[in-house]
Write an enzyme that holds these catalytic residues in place. Structure first.
Site, short mmCIF file in Angstrom:
data_model
loop_
_atom_site.label_atom_id
_atom_site.label_comp_id
_atom_site.label_asym_id
_atom_site.label_seq_id
_atom_site.Cartn_x
_atom_site.Cartn_y
_atom_site.Cartn_z
N GLY A 47 -5.54 4.15 -2.66
CA GLY A 47 -4.17 3.83 -2.25
C GLY A 47 -4.22 2.53 -1.50
N GLU A 48 -3.72 2.52 -0.30
CA GLU A 48 -3.74 1.31 0.52
C GLU A 48 -4.42 1.66 1.85
OE1 GLU A 48 -2.83 -1.67 -0.65
OE2 GLU A 48 -3.71 -2.34 1.23
N SER A 49 -5.59 1.09 2.06
CA SER A 49 -6.39 1.50 3.22
C SER A 49 -5.70 1.20 4.55
CB SER A 49 -7.77 0.84 3.17
OG SER A 49 -7.65 -0.56 3.05
N CYS A 79 -12.14 4.22 -3.61
CA CYS A 79 -11.41 2.95 -3.46
C CYS A 79 -10.93 2.74 -2.02
CB CYS A 79 -10.27 2.91 -4.49
SG CYS A 79 -9.81 1.24 -4.92
N ARG A 107 -13.17 -6.03 0.54
CA ARG A 107 -11.88 -5.46 0.13
C ARG A 107 -11.19 -6.40 -0.86
NH1 ARG A 107 -6.73 -5.49 3.34
NH2 ARG A 107 -5.48 -3.92 2.29
N ILE A 135 -8.91 -0.47 -9.69
CA ILE A 135 -7.54 -0.94 -9.41
C ILE A 135 -7.55 -1.66 -8.07
CG2 ILE A 135 -5.12 -0.27 -9.07
CD1 ILE A 135 -5.81 2.35 -10.63
N ARG A 136 -7.44 -2.97 -8.11
CA ARG A 136 -7.50 -3.79 -6.88
C ARG A 136 -8.62 -3.28 -5.97
NH1 ARG A 136 -3.82 -4.65 -3.36
NH2 ARG A 136 -2.70 -2.70 -3.48
N HIS A 171 -11.92 4.85 -9.68
CA HIS A 171 -11.11 6.07 -9.54
C HIS A 171 -11.56 7.14 -10.55
CE1 HIS A 171 -7.77 4.60 -6.91
NE2 HIS A 171 -8.22 3.43 -7.34
N GLU A 173 -10.86 10.15 -10.53
CA GLU A 173 -9.79 11.16 -10.68
C GLU A 173 -8.76 10.77 -11.74
OE1 GLU A 173 -9.97 8.90 -8.40
OE2 GLU A 173 -7.97 8.20 -7.85
N1 GLN Z 1 -6.79 -2.67 -2.39
C1 GLN Z 1 -6.61 -1.39 -1.77
C2 GLN Z 1 -6.95 -1.43 -0.27
O1 GLN Z 1 -7.34 -2.41 0.21
C3 GLN Z 1 -7.46 -0.32 -2.45
C4 GLN Z 1 -6.98 -0.12 -3.87
C5 GLN Z 1 -7.12 1.28 -4.37
O2 GLN Z 1 -7.36 2.25 -3.61
N2 GLN Z 1 -6.90 1.44 -5.65
O3 GLN Z 1 -6.81 -0.46 0.39
#
Ligand code: GLN
Length: 196
Positions: A47-49, A79, A107, A135-136, A171, A173
């Site tokens: 997600g977004e850390s 991630c 990151r 994903i990113r 990921h 999952e």
């Molecule tokens: N770029 C996100 C972060 O910095 C991580 C991306 C992800 O969990 N798919 O948290």
């Protein structure tokens, strides 16, 4: 087995689906009271850390979860979850997460927008042809202490383990391949009876 899934933000439902497929009971951690339930392991999703870290602080969940991980609670971070477990984070703030794992992480390492891709690769102790969806994603620049490398992609470390802690940049999952979660459940079995 009863696995807690951090459900503040991100891709937690997909982890729950996969764990249930493997015969586990799952429950979501959304507030401090949820954390008091008995559990054999924890998943910290992608997600977004920074968002997850902010919510963990605000909800008073950061310290109790960190203490449990230090006491041996098996944890898998994918991630953003990997970033939250890392001791050192480049392009981010190392001090906002759990900082329990001896890894140095970069990151958004593949770029922000175009950094999503899919490969199949080998993961030590898990198998060959493991689907890896990035994903990113972050990657791990180096491991030290008790942390060891489990997978590399394009010359970068993308999975690692340190005792009760397992992390992947990708990921698992989001695929139909249950082997990475199966490996995590092997760790959970090994650490059964960790000190709650
Ligand atoms: N770029 C996100 C972060 O910095 C991580 C991306 C992800 O969990 N798919 O948290």
């Amino acid at each position: 087995m009863r696995i807690a899934v951090l459900a503040l933000q991100g891709a937690f439902i997909e982890h729950e689906r996969m764990l249930r497929e493997l015969g586990c009971e799952t429950f979501e951690i959304r507030k401090l009271a949820d954390w008091n339930q008995s559990k054999d392991g924890l998943i910290i999703p992608g997600g977004e850390s920074t968002t997850q870290a902010k919510l963990l602080h605000e909800l008073g969940l950061l310290k109790p979860i960190k203490d449990s991980i230090c006491n041996g609670l098996p944890v898998m971070g994918t991630c953003a979850g990997l970033i939250l477990l890392a001791e050192h984070v480049e392009n981010g703030d190392s001090s906002i997460g759990f900082s329990t794992m001896s890894i140095d992480v970069c990151r958004n390492a593949y770029g922000r927008q175009l950094g999503s891709f899919y490969v199949k690769g080998m993961m030590k102790e898990v198998g060959d042809g493991i689907p890896m969806t990035f994903i990113r994603a972050p990657y791990i620049k180096s491991v030290y202490g008790n942390a060891c490398v489990l997978a590399e992609c394009g010359g970068h470390i993308v999975a690692a383990r340190q005792d009760n802690q397992l992390v992947t940049s990708f990921h698992p999952e989001l695929t139909d391949d249950t082997r990475v979660h199966g490996y995590f459940l092997d760790i959970v079995r090994k650490y059964a009876g960790w000190c709650q």
